[in-house]
Write an enzyme that holds these catalytic residues in place. Structure first.
Site, PDB file in Angstrom:
ATOM      1  N   LYS A  41      24.034  50.420  45.464  1.00 34.90           N
ATOM      2  CA  LYS A  41      24.955  50.268  46.423  1.00 34.90           C
ATOM      3  C   LYS A  41      24.785  51.408  47.684  1.00 34.90           C
ATOM      4  O   LYS A  41      24.393  52.791  47.260  1.00 34.90           O
ATOM      5  CB  LYS A  41      26.056  50.480  46.071  1.00 34.90           C
ATOM      6  CG  LYS A  41      27.601  50.284  46.903  1.00 34.90           C
ATOM      7  CD  LYS A  41      28.904  50.532  46.251  1.00 34.90           C
ATOM      8  CE  LYS A  41      30.068  50.264  46.952  1.00 34.90           C
ATOM      9  NZ  LYS A  41      31.529  50.504  46.164  1.00 34.90           N
ATOM     10  N   SER A  49      34.841  46.578  46.876  1.00 30.91           N
ATOM     11  CA  SER A  49      33.722  46.980  47.896  1.00 30.91           C
ATOM     12  C   SER A  49      32.243  46.847  47.618  1.00 30.91           C
ATOM     13  O   SER A  49      31.408  46.670  48.316  1.00 30.91           O
ATOM     14  CB  SER A  49      34.010  48.367  48.587  1.00 30.91           C
ATOM     15  OG  SER A  49      33.660  49.335  47.530  1.00 30.91           O
ATOM     16  N   SER A  84      36.436  48.197  42.782  1.00 34.46           N
ATOM     17  CA  SER A  84      35.332  47.845  43.649  1.00 34.46           C
ATOM     18  C   SER A  84      34.165  47.480  43.000  1.00 34.46           C
ATOM     19  O   SER A  84      33.445  47.074  43.572  1.00 34.46           O
ATOM     20  CB  SER A  84      34.913  49.143  44.615  1.00 34.46           C
ATOM     21  OG  SER A  84      35.872  49.202  45.751  1.00 34.46           O
TER      22      SER A  84
END
Lengths: 490, 483
Positions: free
Chosen positions: B77, B152, B176
């Protein structure tokens, strides 16, 4: 004319003498090329996290104990949020709250003229991190040096209403505080380099009133003298404002050293909201009671207490003992020398005069102990001064010879009593030798002798000096004096 | 096809020399070339660096100095700092920022010999539930390109589901990792707070953030968690002796496992189709011997509101460092404050600014006690309530998301609904509990996830239970409808 009473609150920031910064491993030092002692943590790069410096925390605990504070057994770091280019993270890690700072509700004693001490109440002793420094670039514009960012900073704030009521007391408070910080080894106390920074806030109120006036805060004070002059100036300035029927404005003022006046830096329109909250990156600190008590019991005797003891124990006066405790190594040198048989007054005199002068001239410092191996430490040990003290008191050498001996000991480390043995420097106390020398000097100096006999007694010093020169300084000066007077008055 | 294999299957083939680390890396890079134009999972693909680390990994395999994950590709990420690789947090304010250091978890991946394929998309600064708050890219759900992958960590979830990486790292502040894992039909695990270092993770809500794995099997998620966990002296909130162990992963069963179903998470907010898929999975778990019971946890009702005070408050302070002075992009204005407000005003996205303002408000004098202090009190009350439940249950179980993947843009104008989607996942962040989402069925041909949450430091036990659940739900995982 209304008389005004000043009140001075003191906010002091001391950079701690740790090896590394508060939350990272960057070294702590003064000066150097900008941005050479930085890392992701103290630059506030995204994702970097703080790890607290244990040594800094311990230094604050020790200082807080020395300043007679309560210790917060549970203490947390907060974030103080504001934007400024020298503040890398957009917040400063600090400590907020009444009873959360590592130390709170303490006091510091300052000496009072004519003896005794006055207690200055301290509100808080807390730990935070220093900011970077804004610099004007030669090319125009400004840059930020982050070398100082993240250096551990201790803040010491006096209680309100303040106990300090004059410029003298403000200076004395700072002198005592600095001396304790340096004594504990937590700060180098260099006001000119900014490692110790003092921001007094000053207000005045008419005599008889118990309502404190509007205060102004003073910055840029880089010496004890500047603090003293700055407070005096502010008190006079505010008095003039009130006398004119105007109001003192709450503001931050800067001290201009060259004009010895203060100027407005910024006016506080409203209190800034720093949005303090506990820093979620740092675990709460917890101090065990036993650990705190051990720290307390390991505190050294502090300078003011030691000075009072030197006066009591050795009969030294305030000035002499004050000089001895101006530095911890110096005081310990003195005590060691006395322990080794030196006479307190004699050792004290020699340390504060001749030895101090030799050290000053050479840039050396008094050694901490005989074993110390450091080129900046003087070769003279406490034993040397104890030795000199013995030689003087038992009449073996006079002070002139002693001074030579100290000079040699300083240069080579030789023990004075050994030099005396080797060179026959023993003081001449033999009455017949002294009688002969005095007689010769009287015979060779008829002019001064006549002056003496016609009442100018001061000239005897000149004649005694002649005898001393004749005996290469070895004659016992008090015997010479006595004999000279006897022969002249015959 | 190599890209369809799980990490553990790939590892077996690498060790038996049926394939090489280079072949594995090349296969994934080729599939990224082929498919990521449609999915949009990656913000940056590190082709050359990946091939170079694949060669190094192969050398370790050849020298028998390899570990369990040597040669396995991974996606990371883009809010995890990577030395020499741009780290944007999907924000324009960080465009051009190349960190001079690796996050601790990234160092650990490198030490394990893993092959970093690239950086994945996210909601800007991890603030969002749909990945639509990315300022840089749209990521699509591999199950339906018109739908959100969740957020997210949407890029990481989409990459793993679309077989553009066998596993990925994400971060979880309020769900997330777990939410996009559920919406993309894979496994996502948020370990106990403090078991994985946050050093180098660009902070959103520091007391809630935790890095964790996304993978297609519980076994893979566990082995990645094991690789990145452990005490880190650079993170003061990192726990001692925190390495996650996997040795007992397959030794458990569901027989006698006490599972609590929080009544408050079975509300009308849960879509009927999600409810049906979840109930069917539940029946399967009961058949395997799980002892399921409803449990009353009233504080859950306050979870989302509490979270939306604490997380923005911390974020408002954490994001203060983005002032354009030391790194990243800059805009100029009048004077220092002018520069800062131009930079932040123009380069932060709407949601980020919204949360900074909410957080600033919550910490302001006069409001601090009513919002921040109160939220912290609710938080600790909630932890106490959960801890009491954990004395009766091995874990708590609920759907991960009350809905299946929603259409892109569908909830853009309904921020409240979007935020309520975190209802089931937020309590684990507020309490620091380990929590895992795994695929449990389908509704409207879209994946449904279920979320298991255990007490602090029960990570190994939780993974063991999740593994047993996975075995009892053979219909849980399916490949998305992609070539």
């Amino acid at each position: 004319m209304v008389r005004y009473l000043p009140s001075v609150g003191m906010e002091v920031h001391a950079e701690l003498k740790t090896r590394s910064k508060m939350f990272c491993r960057c070294p702590v030092a003064f000066g150097g090329e900008p941005n050479t002692r930085v890392c992701p943590v103290c630059l506030g790069l995204p994702g970097a996290l703080p790890v607290p410096n244990r040594a800094a925390v311990e230094m604050v605990v020790r200082t807080a104990l020395a300043l007679n504070c309560q210790i917060a057994y549970d203490s947390v770091f907060h974030r103080k949020n504001y934007f400024y280019p020298d503040l890398p993270k957009g917040y400063q890690v600090s400590q907020y709250g009444e009873t959360n700072p590592i130390g709170y509700q303490g006091w510091l004693g300052i000496p009072v003229k004519g003896g005794g001490t006055k207690r200055i109440a301290i509100r808080r002793v807390h730990l935070e991190e220093d900011t970077g420094k804004l610099m004007h670039l030669p090319s125009g514009g400004s840059g930020v040096d982050f070398n100082r960012a993240g250096v551990p900073l201790m803040e010491i704030v006096t209680e309100f209403p303040p106990d300090i009521e004059s410029a003298d007391e403000a200076r004395d408070y700072l002198v005592q505080l600095r001396s304790i910080l340096v004594w504990l080894g937590v700060c180098d106390g260099k006001m000119e380099e900014g490692s110790l920074r003092c921001e007094p806030n000053i207000s005045i109120r008419p005599e008889g009133s118990d309502r404190h006036g509007v205060k102004t805060e003073l910055k840029n004070l880089n010496s004890f003298r500047a603090v003293h002059q700055g407070v005096l100036f502010e008190v006079a300035r505010q008095s003039a404002v009130l006398d004119r029927g105007e109001r003192v404005v709450q503001e931050t003022r800067g001290w201009n050293e060259s004009t010895q006046t203060s100027f407005v830096m910024r006016t506080k329109e409203s209190e800034q909201d720093y949005r303090y909250f506990a820093c979620p990156d740092l675990a709460p600190m917890h101090f065990e009671k036993d650990w705190v008590e051990r720290q307390r019991s390991e505190l050294p005797e502090l300078p003011l207490a030691m000075q009072e003891r030197f006066q009591r124990q050795f009969g030294l006066n305030a000035e002499h003992s004050g000089l001895l405790v101006s530095d911890r190594d110096w005081a310990e040198f003195f005590e060691e020398s006395v322990r080794l048989g030196g006479d307190a007054q004699v050792v004290c005199n020699w340390m504060n005069a001749d030895f101090a002068k030799l050290l000053n001239e050479s840039g050396q410092r008094a050694r901490r102990d005989a074993q110390e191996d450091d080129s900046t430490a003087s070769l003279v040990t406490p034993a040397h001064l104890a030795d000199i003290s013995r030689l003087i008191l038992n009449g073996t050498v006079n002070s002139k010879v002693a001074k030579q001996l100290l000079g040699e000991a300083f240069a080579t480390g030789a023990m004075p009593s050994r030099l005396v043995e080797q060179r026959g420097l023993t003081q001449v106390s033999d009455a017949s030798l002294i009688q002969d020398a005095v007689a010769r000097v009287i015979e060779d100096n008829p002019g001064p002798v006549d002056q003496f006999r016609s009442g100018k007694e001061g000239v005897i010093g000149f004649l005694v000096g002649k005898v001393m020169r004749e005996t290469e300084g070895r004659a016992n000066p008090s015997l010479v004096q006595e004999e000279m007077r006897r022969q002249l008055e015959k | 096809m190599l890209t369809q294999l799980s990490a553990s299957e790939l590892a077996a083939k690498l060790k038996s020399r049926e394939t090489s680390a280079i072949e594995v890396a090349e296969a994934h890079l080729a599939r990224i070339d082929q498919m990521d134009g449609e999915v949009g999972a990656y913000l940056e693909v590190c082709r050359e660096a990946a091939l170079e680390s694949a060669r190094l990994a192969q050398a370790r395999l050849d020298e028998h100095t390899d570990g369990p994950l040597t040669g396995i590709p991974i996606a990371v990420k883009d809010n995890l700092s990577t030395l020499g690789i741009e780290t944007t947090c999907a924000s324009r304010i960080l465009e051009g920022y190349v960190p001079p250091f690796d996050a601790t978890v990234v160092s650990k991946l490198k030490e394990a010999g893993m092959v970093l394929l690239g950086k994945t998309n996210l909601d800007e600064f991890a603030m969002g539930t749909s990945c639509e708050n990315s300022a840089l890219k749209v990521t699509r759900n591999p199950w339906d390109p018109d739908r959100s992958p969740g957020g997210s960590s949407g890029g990481s979830a989409a990459a793993v589901a679309a077989e553009l990486a066998p596993m990925a790292l994400g971060s979880d502040t309020g769900g997330s990792i777990r939410m996009p894992a559920a919406l993309c039909g894979i496994v996502g695990f948020k370990p106990t707070y403090g078991r994985v270092s946050r050093y180098g993770l660009v902070a959103f809500g520091s007391s809630l953030d935790q890095v964790g794995p996304l993978a297609r099997t519980v076994e893979d998620a566990a082995s990645l968690a094991a690789a990145v966990s452990g005490h880190d002296p650079s993170d003061s909130t990192s726990l001692r002796d925190s390495a996650i162990r996997t040795d007992g992963l397959k030794n458990g069963s569901l027989k006698g496992v006490k599972v609590g179903l929080p009544k408050q998470l079975m509300s009308d907010a849960v879509q009927p189709g999600v409810r049906d898929a979840f109930d069917m999975a539940l029946e399967a778990l009961v058949r395997e011997g799980a002892l399921v019971d409803e449990v009353d946890l009233p504080s859950i009702e306050y979870g989302v509101t509490t979270y939306y005070v604490i997380a923005p408050a911390e974020a408002s302070s954490n994001l203060a460092r983005f002032d354009g002075i030391r790194f990243g992009a800059q805009r100029t204005g009048e004077g220092h404050i002018g520069n800062v407000s131009a930079t932040r005003g123009q380069l932060f996205g709407h949601e980020v600014k919204l949360r900074i303002m909410v957080g600033t408000y919550a910490l302001s004098a006069g409001y601090y006690d009513d919002y921040y202090v109160r939220a912290q009190q609710v938080r600790s009350m909630m932890s106490d309530e959960f801890n009491r439940a954990f004395s009766d249950y091995d874990c708590l179980l609920s759907p991960t998301s009350p809905v299946v993947a929603f259409r892109l843009g569908e909830l853009r104008d309904d921020q409240m609904a979007l935020k309520m989607l975190d209802l089931c996942t937020i309590p684990a962040n507020l309490g620091g509990f380990p929590s895992i989402s795994l695929p449990c069925g389908f509704s409207q041909d879209l994946p449904v996830g279920m979320c298991l949450t255990g007490p602090v430091n029960s990570d190994e036990r939780l993974l063991q239970i999740a593994y047993a659940c996975e075995q009892g739900l053979p219909w849980g995982y399916r490949r998305p409808p992609m070539p």
